[in-house]
Design an enzyme around this catalytic site. Structure first.
Site, PDB file in Angstrom:
ATOM      1  CE  LYS A  79      21.466  62.783 -91.907  1.00 10.31           C
ATOM      2  NZ  LYS A  79      21.365  63.997 -92.751  1.00 10.31           N
ATOM      3  CB  THR A  81      30.883  63.028 -94.737  1.00 11.65           C
ATOM      4  OG1 THR A  81      30.988  64.322 -94.141  1.00 11.65           O
ATOM      5  CG2 THR A  81      32.253  62.582 -95.214  1.00 11.65           C
ATOM      6  NE  ARG A 102      18.515  68.431 -95.655  1.00 14.41           N
ATOM      7  CZ  ARG A 102      18.505  68.512 -94.323  1.00 14.41           C
ATOM      8  NH1 ARG A 102      17.577  69.211 -93.714  1.00 14.41           N
ATOM      9  NH2 ARG A 102      19.427  67.907 -93.608  1.00 14.41           N
ATOM     10  CE  LYS A 113      22.945  69.900 -89.247  1.00 14.76           C
ATOM     11  NZ  LYS A 113      23.679  70.013 -90.512  1.00 14.76           N
ATOM     12  CB  ALA A 281      14.964  66.846 -90.803  1.00 18.95           C
ATOM     13  CG  PHE A 309      18.183  66.196 -87.770  1.00 16.26           C
ATOM     14  CD1 PHE A 309      19.458  66.603 -87.382  1.00 16.26           C
ATOM     15  CD2 PHE A 309      17.222  67.182 -87.943  1.00 16.26           C
ATOM     16  CE1 PHE A 309      19.761  67.936 -87.169  1.00 16.26           C
ATOM     17  CE2 PHE A 309      17.516  68.518 -87.732  1.00 16.26           C
ATOM     18  CZ  PHE A 309      18.789  68.901 -87.339  1.00 16.26           C
ATOM     19  CG  PHE A 389      35.116  59.307 -86.165  1.00 18.04           C
ATOM     20  CD1 PHE A 389      35.299  60.637 -85.819  1.00 18.04           C
ATOM     21  CD2 PHE A 389      33.986  58.971 -86.903  1.00 18.04           C
ATOM     22  CE1 PHE A 389      34.382  61.609 -86.192  1.00 18.04           C
ATOM     23  CE2 PHE A 389      33.066  59.939 -87.285  1.00 18.04           C
ATOM     24  CZ  PHE A 389      33.271  61.263 -86.924  1.00 18.04           C
ATOM     25  CD1 TRP A 417      35.481  64.091 -92.851  1.00 14.70           C
ATOM     26  CD2 TRP A 417      37.623  63.506 -92.607  1.00 14.70           C
ATOM     27  NE1 TRP A 417      36.165  65.195 -92.397  1.00 14.70           N
ATOM     28  CE2 TRP A 417      37.483  64.861 -92.240  1.00 14.70           C
ATOM     29  CE3 TRP A 417      38.876  62.910 -92.535  1.00 14.70           C
ATOM     30  CZ2 TRP A 417      38.563  65.633 -91.798  1.00 14.70           C
ATOM     31  CZ3 TRP A 417      39.969  63.680 -92.111  1.00 14.70           C
ATOM     32  CH2 TRP A 417      39.795  65.025 -91.742  1.00 14.70           C
TER      33      TRP A 417
END
Length: 564
Positions: A79, A81, A102, A113, A281, A309, A389, A417
């Site tokens: 997210k 990214t 954030r 994480k 979150a 999230f 991906f 990415w």
């Protein structure tokens, strides 16, 4: 069918270290900021003065794009990214784009994480600084939080003029690390000179109400007013005691005088990015600061921001809490999904995700559908970003396309990415089109005049898809107290697992026939919401068996090693 993944990719840190940053003054100049508008924190970071907002108050706001996601999995969704890559893509299209994100917490950074700077060629820089101590905002919040805790205990030690019941103090100390051993502690041991013994505990800094206050405050004066309203505990006759009663809101605001100013950095492609504030979150409201978002909207034509999230947590809170508080209305929403994560929601184990599995993808697609339905409930247009991906097979992408067409879901493939902004151009063009064509019909899913109980039920049923809500005996008593103290008109901040639409992290996909259990309510009067704690969600996480810290180091040149 398995997909070859033999191509070797650089780590995020390797990519970041080989990127050339511009001096932050050049990034500021691209936003028409003068040297009087910001303070330098080295060559590549700056704090922007709140005077900028006053000077630009007549300036028309840009368009606001909110980035959210499906329920996260260990397979990763990307997210942050996509947020960064989308900002870069808009810039490549010639738009004046600004990103608002954030700040990372050291707890997840050192735990499992990871950071919050994006990834690959869609990162904010300097990623090692941002993921570690950055400009010291989280340390300032920790200090303010713990200064208040010290003042409370000193007040009791010095005679307790406010008649505070030490058994009913709700203000905890904090540290910005995952440290399960500090969840419950005893303080004040060792005799009369060491203070008054009592039970206490620690939360992680990003769960502090002061973090939420900093992120929702609209000015220094508003910050002080919110700090003054914090309820730290109750008297022996069960009346709330506030920071205003202790007369220390000024001192706390003084500790936060620099932290309240938004931080300006840049992406790999030199897109301006405000990285400021970091509430979780799953236990807080999960959005960057109002001040950073508002500043970005005055300085940019398009602002890309994220909420933590999935859409059941961060986006719901952005729309019900931050939007209400700051009078913000997103012009469009991006819902990030990956085929890997959808297959996990469809029942595939993480170690089998490289194998093609169309049945699992079809089953897991229901999770994405639900999040799309939720955003539609708010009357907002959305575009799904399928974050591609290397393991995604052509058949899986074809099925995803088929399902999106079947359910009339607009989507675009993103490859930010690997390709940076270029990999998000299709998404950026689609969003511009959606924003220009849409007649915004934004609406809330509950009214502030509704009871706290009704608000919780609305969220559980409309957003999570629950049959209903089980309220503990403790919560039923707390609902009466909230009503008595006049706090019922505040929005609700649900504290819930991020991994499931339910409050059970093991129920992936789109669970059915479940209840949400609310075990405790926590009035955060300074922040301006009531936290509803569900399931087993904790405000102080623990470290995994093999924390990320085990792979971190620093070389003789002072360069970070193993930081993603």
């Amino acid at each position: 069918m398995s997909v070859s993944t033999s191509k070797k990719y650089k780590s995020d840190l390797e990519i970041a270290n080989k990127s050339t940053m511009k001096h932050i003054s050049q990034i500021a100049e691209s936003l028409q900021l003068t040297e009087e508008d910001y303070d330098l924190y080295g060559k590549y970071k700056a704090k922007v003065s709140l005077n900028v907002l006053d000077n630009l108050k007549e300036q028309q706001d840009g368009k606001l794009i909110l980035v959210t996601a499906i329920n996260p999995t260990s397979a990763g969704e990307g997210k942050s990214t996509v947020t960064v890559g989308l900002g870069d893509a808009l810039k490549q299209l010639g738009e004046k784009a600004v990103i608002a994100m954030r700040e990372p917490s050291l707890g997840p950074v050192m735990g499992i994480k990871g950071g919050a700077c994006g990834g690959g060629y869609a990162q904010v820089l300097p990623m090692d600084d941002i993921n570690l101590h950055f400009t010291g905002d989280l340390h300032a919040i920790t200090t303010a939080n713990n200064a208040l805790a010290a003042i409370i205990d000193n007040h009791i030690h010095q005679g307790n003029a406010l008649n505070i019941d030490q058994r009913r103090i709700v203000w905890k100390r904090v540290v910005d690390l995952n440290d399960r051993a500090l969840r419950k502690v005893i303080i004040g041991l060792g005799g009369p000179v060491q203070g008054v013994p009592r039970e206490d505990g620690f939360d992680i800094t990003v769960a502090s109400e002061i973090m939420a206050i900093l992120c929702l405050a609209t000015s220094l004066e508003d910050l002080k007013k919110r700090l003054a309203r914090i309820v730290i505990g109750y008297t022996y006759d069960k009346q709330p005691v506030t920071v205003a009663n202790l007369e220390v809101e000024g001192a706390l605001a003084l500790l936060l005088k620099d932290a309240i100013c938004p931080n300006l950095v840049q992406t790999i492609e030199h897109t301006p990015a405000f990285v400021h504030g970091g509430p979780f979150a799953n236990i807080a409201h999960g959005c960057n600061s109002v001040l950073a978002t508002k500043m970005a909207l005055k300085l940019g034509d398009y602002v890309v921001t994220e909420a933590g999230f999935g859409a059941d947590l961060g986006a719901e809170k952005f729309l019900h809490i931050k939007s209400r508080s700051a009078e913000l209305k997103p012009d469009a929403v991006v819902i990030v999904a990956t085929i890997r994560a959808l297959k996990m929601h469809g029942g595939v184990a993480k170690n089998e995700l490289a194998e093609e599995n169309l049945n699992a993808l079809r089953a897991g697609f229901e999770n994405l559908q639900k999040h799309c339905e939720n955003i539609s409930e708010f009357g907002l247009p959305f575009v799904v970003a399928l974050n591609r991906f290397v393991t995604d097979s052509d058949a899986e992408i074809a099925l995803f396309d088929e399902l999106c067409k079947q359910y009339d879901i607009a989507y675009e493939l993103t490859e930010v990415w690997e390709k940076g902004g270029e990999g998000g151009l299709a998404l950026a063009k689609k969003l511009i089109s959606v924003i220009e064509e849409n007649d915004l019909q934004f609406r809330y899913l509950y009214d502030l005049e509704d009871s706290v109980e009704t608000k919780i039920i609305n969220i559980a049923q409309k957003i999570y898809g629950a049959m209903g809500v089980d309220f503990s005996t403790k919560v039923k008593r707390q609902l009466q107290e909230i009503e008595k103290h006049g706090w019922s008109n505040l929005p609700v901040c649900m504290a819930k697992t991020q991994y499931s639409l339910s409050d059970d992290p093991s129920k992936l996909g789109k669970p059915e026939n479940f209840m949400i259990t609310v075990r405790e309510l926590k009035p955060c009067i300074g922040a301006g919401f009531i936290v509803a704690l569900t399931g087993d969600v904790m405000t102080m996480p623990g470290l995994p068996k093999s924390p990320a810290a085990l792979k971190m180091d620093i070389n003789e040149k002072g360069e970070a090693i193993g930081l993603f």
